[in-house]
Design a protein around this motif. Structure first.
Motif, PDB file in Angstrom:
ATOM      1  N   PHE A  23     -25.953  -7.043  33.920  1.00 20.25           N
ATOM      2  CA  PHE A  23     -26.594  -7.659  32.769  1.00 20.25           C
ATOM      3  C   PHE A  23     -25.992  -7.085  31.497  1.00 20.25           C
ATOM      4  CE2 PHE A  23     -29.361  -3.887  33.066  1.00 20.25           C
ATOM      5  CZ  PHE A  23     -29.514  -3.529  31.731  1.00 20.25           C
ATOM      6  N   ALA A  24     -26.151  -7.830  30.427  1.00 22.77           N
ATOM      7  CA  ALA A  24     -25.816  -7.353  29.086  1.00 22.77           C
ATOM      8  C   ALA A  24     -26.854  -7.921  28.134  1.00 22.77           C
ATOM      9  CB  ALA A  24     -24.415  -7.781  28.668  1.00 22.77           C
ATOM     10  N   LEU A  97     -35.121   1.309  29.535  1.00 17.31           N
ATOM     11  CA  LEU A  97     -36.124   0.280  29.809  1.00 17.31           C
ATOM     12  C   LEU A  97     -36.099  -0.800  28.729  1.00 17.31           C
ATOM     13  CD1 LEU A  97     -39.168   2.368  31.093  1.00 17.31           C
ATOM     14  CD2 LEU A  97     -37.421   1.169  32.418  1.00 17.31           C
ATOM     15  N   GLU A  98     -35.937  -0.385  27.476  1.00 17.20           N
ATOM     16  CA  GLU A  98     -35.848  -1.364  26.394  1.00 17.20           C
ATOM     17  C   GLU A  98     -34.628  -2.258  26.566  1.00 17.20           C
ATOM     18  OE1 GLU A  98     -37.925   1.655  23.143  1.00 17.20           O
ATOM     19  OE2 GLU A  98     -35.874   0.955  22.838  1.00 17.20           O
ATOM     20  N   GLN A  99     -33.515  -1.657  26.972  1.00 21.23           N
ATOM     21  CA  GLN A  99     -32.299  -2.445  27.192  1.00 21.23           C
ATOM     22  C   GLN A  99     -32.470  -3.401  28.365  1.00 21.23           C
ATOM     23  OE1 GLN A  99     -29.423   0.675  27.759  1.00 21.23           O
ATOM     24  NE2 GLN A  99     -29.940   1.596  25.778  1.00 21.23           N
ATOM     25  N   LEU A 100     -33.034  -2.909  29.435  1.00 23.62           N
ATOM     26  CA  LEU A 100     -33.248  -3.719  30.630  1.00 23.62           C
ATOM     27  C   LEU A 100     -34.159  -4.909  30.351  1.00 23.62           C
ATOM     28  CD1 LEU A 100     -33.115  -4.176  33.729  1.00 23.62           C
ATOM     29  CD2 LEU A 100     -34.989  -2.521  33.938  1.00 23.62           C
ATOM     30  N   LEU A 101     -35.189  -4.683  29.556  1.00 20.04           N
ATOM     31  CA  LEU A 101     -36.216  -5.699  29.323  1.00 20.04           C
ATOM     32  C   LEU A 101     -36.014  -6.464  28.023  1.00 20.04           C
ATOM     33  CD1 LEU A 101     -39.271  -3.528  30.445  1.00 20.04           C
ATOM     34  CD2 LEU A 101     -38.070  -5.266  31.780  1.00 20.04           C
ATOM     35  N   HIS A 112     -30.306  -8.156  37.955  1.00 13.56           N
ATOM     36  CA  HIS A 112     -30.958  -7.839  36.685  1.00 13.56           C
ATOM     37  C   HIS A 112     -32.455  -8.148  36.777  1.00 13.56           C
ATOM     38  CE1 HIS A 112     -31.492  -9.020  32.158  1.00 13.56           C
ATOM     39  NE2 HIS A 112     -31.992  -7.824  32.404  1.00 13.56           N
ATOM     40  N   ALA A 113     -32.759  -9.302  37.327  1.00 15.33           N
ATOM     41  CA  ALA A 113     -34.165  -9.685  37.474  1.00 15.33           C
ATOM     42  C   ALA A 113     -34.905  -8.721  38.401  1.00 15.33           C
ATOM     43  CB  ALA A 113     -34.264 -11.110  38.001  1.00 15.33           C
ATOM     44  N   LEU A 118     -38.870  -4.122  38.777  1.00 21.88           N
ATOM     45  CA  LEU A 118     -39.230  -2.768  39.197  1.00 21.88           C
ATOM     46  C   LEU A 118     -39.539  -1.851  38.019  1.00 21.88           C
ATOM     47  CD1 LEU A 118     -36.598  -2.273  42.043  1.00 21.88           C
ATOM     48  CD2 LEU A 118     -39.091  -2.380  42.324  1.00 21.88           C
ATOM     49  N   ALA A 119     -39.207  -2.274  36.807  1.00 24.47           N
ATOM     50  CA  ALA A 119     -39.402  -1.422  35.631  1.00 24.47           C
ATOM     51  C   ALA A 119     -40.832  -0.913  35.469  1.00 24.47           C
ATOM     52  CB  ALA A 119     -38.945  -2.155  34.373  1.00 24.47           C
TER      53      ALA A 119
END
Length: 256
Positions: A23-24, A97-101, A112-113, A118-119
């Motif tokens: 992801f990006a 977490l902020e980047q992931l979400l 990515h999903a 799992l976050a």
């Protein structure tokens, strides 16, 4: 929230990477809700190293970072290999977490999903330490240079931490937090509007003594929210699921 249509075409950035990206997303001021006209674009993501990059004698590129100019806009890309990123997720690291979400998604995959799903299982009461520490660092920077940017970062991180402790939800967008955290100072929309005019400029219009008092109030609110939080003290069973995800991705590629 910043519209991706207002940003340069970022698809070529993804295509240029030496290894597949899971992801990006866009982070930084665009994610936080106070970009300036001259703000750079902070891209964050996860790359997937091939097995042979991990089992030989050479050190793997677990983190890659580059900065360049594209169409007059400064671009900054930082990616971690999946294993390192997951380890950071398990270390109560609010940044990842902020980047992931981040809702500002440039590139995504099924993995990515899965990571995003799992976050919530890695969020703990100890994430308050991350936001408390970052806020203290930014406040010291503001005391040194009196610029608006570190001041807004101070308020943003404290409000994100408070909201996280109360709800278990990672929200990095300051304008949204103004509506969800009752302790948010009423003058913050004016500061956000001022930040839109210039990336680096002084904080004006608010008495420094009042700023210090309000920051102290938010620190107290974060402390109280952490004590009262129903979040667990350690990741709730996420380790095994994340381990399985990393192994599967490494063996079968970015489509998992």
């Amino acid at each position: 929230m910043t519209d991706l249509l207002q940003l340069p075409d970022l698809a070529p950035v993804v295509a240029e990477q030496p290894d597949p990206l899971l992801f990006a997303t866009v982070s930084g001021a665009h994610l936080y809700g106070f970009p300036s006209r001259d703000s750079d674009v902070d891209l964050r993501g996860v790359h997937l190293l091939p097995v042979d990059a991990l089992i030989g004698l050479r050190e793997p590129e677990e983190t890659r970072s580059e900065t360049w100019d594209r169409d007059g806009v400064e671009m900054d890309l930082v990616t971690h290999d999946l294993r390192k990123f997951v380890r950071l997720m398990l270390r109560r690291n609010g940044y990842v977490l902020e980047q992931l979400l981040s809702p500002l998604v440039v590139h995504t995959t099924a993995l990515h999903a899965e990571l995003a799903a799992l976050a919530p299982d890695v969020v703990t009461t100890h994430h308050a330490h991350h936001y408390r520490g970052f806020a203290c660092t930014q406040w010291r920077l503001f005391e040194k240079n009196a610029e608006l940017k570190p001041l807004l970062y101070t308020f943003r991180t404290l409000l994100t931490g408070i909201h996280l402790m109360r709800s278990g939800e990672v929200v990095a967008h300051l304008p949204t937090l103004l509506d969800t955290v009752g302790e948010a100072p009423a003058y913050l929309p004016e500061l956000i509007a001022a930040k839109a005019e210039a990336e680096h400029g002084p904080a004006t219009g608010v008495d420094p003594a009042r700023l210090a008092e309000d920051v102290e109030v938010l620190h107290g609110a974060l402390d109280a929210a952490q004590r009262a939080s129903r979040l667990p003290d350690s990741p709730s069973g996420a380790h095994d699921a994340l381990h399985a995800l990393v192994v599967r991705a490494r063996l079968h590629g970015p489509q998992g």
